[in-house]
Design a protein around this motif. Structure first.
Motif, PDB file in Angstrom:
ATOM      1  N   ILE A  43       0.870  -1.175   0.000  1.00 42.27           N
ATOM      2  CA  ILE A  43       0.000   0.000   0.000  1.00 42.27           C
ATOM      3  C   ILE A  43       0.904   1.221   0.000  1.00 42.27           C
ATOM      4  N   GLY A  44       0.582   2.157  -0.870  1.00 42.64           N
ATOM      5  CA  GLY A  44       1.224   3.460  -0.904  1.00 42.64           C
ATOM      6  C   GLY A  44       0.157   4.500  -1.168  1.00 42.64           C
ATOM      7  N   ASN A  45       0.122   5.560  -0.375  1.00 40.91           N
ATOM      8  CA  ASN A  45      -0.879   6.620  -0.544  1.00 40.91           C
ATOM      9  C   ASN A  45      -2.308   6.077  -0.578  1.00 40.91           C
ATOM     10  N   ASP A  46      -2.574   5.127   0.295  1.00 39.19           N
ATOM     11  CA  ASP A  46      -3.899   4.501   0.415  1.00 39.19           C
ATOM     12  C   ASP A  46      -4.385   3.879  -0.890  1.00 39.19           C
ATOM     13  N   VAL A  47      -3.466   3.276  -1.611  1.00 39.43           N
ATOM     14  CA  VAL A  47      -3.792   2.490  -2.807  1.00 39.43           C
ATOM     15  C   VAL A  47      -3.134   1.127  -2.627  1.00 39.43           C
ATOM     16  N   LEU A  48      -3.907   0.054  -2.850  1.00 33.13           N
ATOM     17  CA  LEU A  48      -3.383  -1.305  -2.776  1.00 33.13           C
ATOM     18  C   LEU A  48      -2.846  -1.712  -4.136  1.00 33.13           C
ATOM     19  N   TYR A  49      -1.658  -2.300  -4.141  1.00 30.06           N
ATOM     20  CA  TYR A  49      -1.011  -2.781  -5.353  1.00 30.06           C
ATOM     21  C   TYR A  49      -0.657  -4.255  -5.165  1.00 30.06           C
ATOM     22  N   PHE A  50      -0.893  -5.072  -6.202  1.00 29.77           N
ATOM     23  CA  PHE A  50      -0.484  -6.476  -6.195  1.00 29.77           C
ATOM     24  C   PHE A  50       0.683  -6.668  -7.150  1.00 29.77           C
ATOM     25  N   LYS A  51       1.535  -7.622  -6.823  1.00 31.28           N
ATOM     26  CA  LYS A  51       2.676  -7.987  -7.672  1.00 31.28           C
ATOM     27  C   LYS A  51       2.147  -8.641  -8.952  1.00 31.28           C
ATOM     28  N   PHE A  68       2.741   0.846 -10.000  1.00 32.23           N
ATOM     29  CA  PHE A  68       3.276   1.569  -8.854  1.00 32.23           C
ATOM     30  C   PHE A  68       4.555   2.278  -9.261  1.00 32.23           C
ATOM     31  N   ARG A  69       4.606   3.573  -8.998  1.00 32.93           N
ATOM     32  CA  ARG A  69       5.772   4.406  -9.291  1.00 32.93           C
ATOM     33  C   ARG A  69       6.151   5.132  -7.999  1.00 32.93           C
ATOM     34  N   PRO A  70       7.091   4.574  -7.247  1.00 33.51           N
ATOM     35  CA  PRO A  70       7.400   5.150  -5.935  1.00 33.51           C
ATOM     36  C   PRO A  70       7.978   6.558  -5.981  1.00 33.51           C
ATOM     37  N   PHE A  71       8.503   6.981  -7.121  1.00 33.96           N
ATOM     38  CA  PHE A  71       9.119   8.306  -7.216  1.00 33.96           C
ATOM     39  C   PHE A  71       8.363   9.220  -8.165  1.00 33.96           C
ATOM     40  N   GLY A  72       7.080   8.978  -8.356  1.00 32.35           N
ATOM     41  CA  GLY A  72       6.248   9.827  -9.187  1.00 32.35           C
ATOM     42  C   GLY A  72       6.195   9.386 -10.635  1.00 32.35           C
ATOM     43  N   GLU A  73       5.450  10.134 -11.407  1.00 35.33           N
ATOM     44  CA  GLU A  73       5.178   9.777 -12.801  1.00 35.33           C
ATOM     45  C   GLU A  73       6.421   9.615 -13.662  1.00 35.33           C
ATOM     46  N   GLY A  74       7.462  10.343 -13.411  1.00 33.95           N
ATOM     47  CA  GLY A  74       8.669  10.233 -14.219  1.00 33.95           C
ATOM     48  C   GLY A  74       9.654   9.201 -13.708  1.00 33.95           C
ATOM     49  N   GLY A  75       9.317   8.564 -12.585  1.00 34.63           N
ATOM     50  CA  GLY A  75      10.255   7.648 -11.948  1.00 34.63           C
ATOM     51  C   GLY A  75      10.103   6.209 -12.385  1.00 34.63           C
ATOM     52  N   GLU A  76      10.829   5.381 -11.685  1.00 36.96           N
ATOM     53  CA  GLU A  76      10.869   3.945 -11.947  1.00 36.96           C
ATOM     54  C   GLU A  76       9.482   3.317 -11.849  1.00 36.96           C
ATOM     55  N   VAL A  77       9.209   2.365 -12.750  1.00 34.94           N
ATOM     56  CA  VAL A  77       7.971   1.588 -12.724  1.00 34.94           C
ATOM     57  C   VAL A  77       8.290   0.253 -12.070  1.00 34.94           C
ATOM     58  N   MET A  78       7.492  -0.111 -11.091  1.00 35.73           N
ATOM     59  CA  MET A  78       7.723  -1.391 -10.413  1.00 35.73           C
ATOM     60  C   MET A  78       6.686  -2.414 -10.851  1.00 35.73           C
ATOM     61  N   ARG A  79       6.936  -3.669 -10.520  1.00 33.36           N
ATOM     62  CA  ARG A  79       6.064  -4.764 -10.950  1.00 33.36           C
ATOM     63  C   ARG A  79       4.878  -4.962 -10.010  1.00 33.36           C
ATOM     64  N   TYR A  80       4.235  -3.854  -9.684  1.00 38.04           N
ATOM     65  CA  TYR A  80       3.030  -3.864  -8.850  1.00 38.04           C
ATOM     66  C   TYR A  80       2.011  -2.970  -9.522  1.00 38.04           C
ATOM     67  N   PHE A  81       0.750  -3.430  -9.554  1.00 36.68           N
ATOM     68  CA  PHE A  81      -0.318  -2.648 -10.166  1.00 36.68           C
ATOM     69  C   PHE A  81      -1.444  -2.424  -9.177  1.00 36.68           C
ATOM     70  N   GLU A  82      -2.125  -1.281  -9.347  1.00 36.50           N
ATOM     71  CA  GLU A  82      -3.286  -0.959  -8.526  1.00 36.50           C
ATOM     72  C   GLU A  82      -4.310  -2.090  -8.583  1.00 36.50           C
ATOM     73  N   VAL A  83      -4.926  -2.364  -7.456  1.00 34.29           N
ATOM     74  CA  VAL A  83      -6.011  -3.344  -7.395  1.00 34.29           C
ATOM     75  C   VAL A  83      -7.321  -2.563  -7.472  1.00 34.29           C
ATOM     76  N   PRO A  84      -8.197  -2.914  -8.421  1.00 35.24           N
ATOM     77  CA  PRO A  84      -9.464  -2.190  -8.527  1.00 35.24           C
ATOM     78  C   PRO A  84     -10.284  -2.309  -7.237  1.00 35.24           C
ATOM     79  N   VAL A  85     -10.975  -1.238  -6.885  1.00 37.29           N
ATOM     80  CA  VAL A  85     -11.796  -1.224  -5.677  1.00 37.29           C
ATOM     81  C   VAL A  85     -12.817  -2.347  -5.691  1.00 37.29           C
TER      82      VAL A  85
END
Length: 117
Positions: A43-51, A68-85
Protein backbone atom coordinates in the motif's frame (compact mmCIF):
# COMPACT_ATOMS: atom_id res chain seq x y z
CA UNK A 1 3.67 7.15 0.61
CA UNK A 2 1.57 7.76 3.71
CA UNK A 3 -1.00 5.14 4.63
CA UNK A 4 -3.93 5.86 6.93
CA UNK A 5 -4.54 3.43 9.78
CA UNK A 6 -8.14 2.88 8.68
CA UNK A 7 -7.20 1.93 5.10
CA UNK A 8 -4.44 -0.37 6.32
CA UNK A 9 -6.86 -2.11 8.71
CA UNK A 10 -9.52 -2.42 5.99
CA UNK A 11 -7.15 -4.00 3.47
CA UNK A 12 -5.56 -6.30 6.05
CA UNK A 13 -8.96 -7.54 7.19
CA UNK A 14 -10.05 -8.21 3.59
CA UNK A 15 -6.80 -10.02 2.72
CA UNK A 16 -6.81 -12.11 5.90
CA UNK A 17 -10.24 -13.40 4.87
CA UNK A 18 -8.93 -14.23 1.40
CA UNK A 19 -5.58 -15.84 2.24
CA UNK A 20 -4.12 -17.67 5.21
CA UNK A 21 -1.10 -16.29 7.04
CA UNK A 22 -1.21 -12.69 5.76
CA UNK A 23 0.85 -10.18 7.70
CA UNK A 24 2.07 -6.64 7.18
CA UNK A 25 5.33 -4.80 7.58
CA UNK A 26 5.99 -1.07 7.53
CA UNK A 27 8.34 -0.04 4.76
CA UNK A 28 9.48 3.37 3.48
CA UNK A 29 6.27 5.09 4.57
CA UNK A 30 4.10 2.40 3.00
CA UNK A 31 2.98 -1.07 4.03
CA UNK A 32 4.14 -4.40 2.61
CA UNK A 33 2.01 -7.56 2.66
CA UNK A 34 3.31 -11.09 3.01
CA UNK A 35 1.63 -14.49 2.67
CA UNK A 36 3.99 -16.61 4.72
CA UNK A 37 7.44 -15.54 3.54
CA UNK A 38 6.23 -14.27 0.14
CA UNK A 39 5.97 -10.54 -0.47
CA UNK A 40 2.99 -10.02 -2.79
CA UNK A 41 1.38 -6.62 -2.19
CA UNK A 42 1.91 -3.11 -0.91
CA UNK A 43 0.00 0.00 0.00
CA UNK A 44 1.22 3.46 -0.90
CA UNK A 45 -0.88 6.62 -0.54
CA UNK A 46 -3.90 4.50 0.42
CA UNK A 47 -3.79 2.49 -2.81
CA UNK A 48 -3.38 -1.30 -2.78
CA UNK A 49 -1.01 -2.78 -5.35
CA UNK A 50 -0.48 -6.48 -6.19
CA UNK A 51 2.68 -7.99 -7.67
CA UNK A 52 2.29 -8.81 -11.38
CA UNK A 53 4.15 -10.60 -14.14
CA UNK A 54 3.67 -10.94 -17.90
CA UNK A 55 0.68 -13.25 -17.40
CA UNK A 56 -1.27 -11.30 -14.78
CA UNK A 57 -0.47 -7.72 -15.81
CA UNK A 58 -3.01 -7.75 -18.64
CA UNK A 59 -5.91 -8.20 -16.16
CA UNK A 60 -4.91 -4.94 -14.49
CA UNK A 61 -4.24 -3.07 -17.72
CA UNK A 62 -7.61 -4.18 -19.12
CA UNK A 63 -9.25 -2.41 -16.18
CA UNK A 64 -7.16 0.73 -16.64
CA UNK A 65 -5.09 0.17 -13.51
CA UNK A 66 -1.69 1.83 -13.19
CA UNK A 67 1.73 0.59 -12.16
CA UNK A 68 3.28 1.57 -8.85
CA UNK A 69 5.77 4.41 -9.29
CA UNK A 70 7.40 5.15 -5.94
CA UNK A 71 9.12 8.31 -7.22
CA UNK A 72 6.25 9.83 -9.19
CA UNK A 73 5.18 9.78 -12.80
CA UNK A 74 8.67 10.23 -14.22
CA UNK A 75 10.26 7.65 -11.95
CA UNK A 76 10.87 3.95 -11.95
CA UNK A 77 7.97 1.59 -12.72
CA UNK A 78 7.72 -1.39 -10.41
CA UNK A 79 6.06 -4.76 -10.95
CA UNK A 80 3.03 -3.86 -8.85
CA UNK A 81 -0.32 -2.65 -10.17
CA UNK A 82 -3.29 -0.96 -8.53
CA UNK A 83 -6.01 -3.34 -7.39
CA UNK A 84 -9.46 -2.19 -8.53
CA UNK A 85 -11.80 -1.22 -5.68
CA UNK A 86 -14.44 -3.66 -6.91
CA UNK A 87 -11.90 -6.49 -6.56
CA UNK A 88 -11.09 -5.51 -2.97
CA UNK A 89 -14.79 -5.42 -2.13
CA UNK A 90 -15.63 -8.83 -3.67
CA UNK A 91 -14.29 -11.63 -1.46
CA UNK A 92 -14.17 -14.32 -4.15
CA UNK A 93 -12.49 -12.12 -6.74
CA UNK A 94 -10.06 -10.76 -4.15
CA UNK A 95 -9.10 -14.32 -3.20
CA UNK A 96 -8.33 -15.13 -6.86
CA UNK A 97 -6.34 -11.97 -7.51
CA UNK A 98 -4.43 -12.19 -4.21
CA UNK A 99 -3.59 -15.84 -4.81
CA UNK A 100 -2.31 -14.96 -8.29
CA UNK A 101 -0.13 -12.18 -6.78
CA UNK A 102 1.29 -14.63 -4.22
CA UNK A 103 2.11 -17.07 -7.02
CA UNK A 104 3.89 -14.28 -8.92
CA UNK A 105 5.84 -13.47 -5.78
CA UNK A 106 6.87 -17.09 -5.36
CA UNK A 107 7.94 -17.39 -8.99
CA UNK A 108 9.95 -14.18 -8.83
CA UNK A 109 11.86 -15.45 -5.79
CA UNK A 110 13.01 -18.33 -7.98
CA UNK A 111 14.30 -16.01 -10.71
CA UNK A 112 16.64 -13.48 -9.08
CA UNK A 113 17.58 -10.32 -10.91
CA UNK A 114 14.29 -9.72 -12.78
CA UNK A 115 12.93 -6.43 -11.46
CA UNK A 116 11.70 -4.42 -14.46
CA UNK A 117 8.12 -4.43 -15.74
Amino acid sequence: MPVTASYRAFVLERLQRALPDVRTRDMFGGVGFYAGATFFALIGNDVLYFKVDDHTRRDYEARGMRAFRPFGEGGEVMRYFEVPVEVIEDADTLRQWADAAVQVGRRSKQRPGKRAV
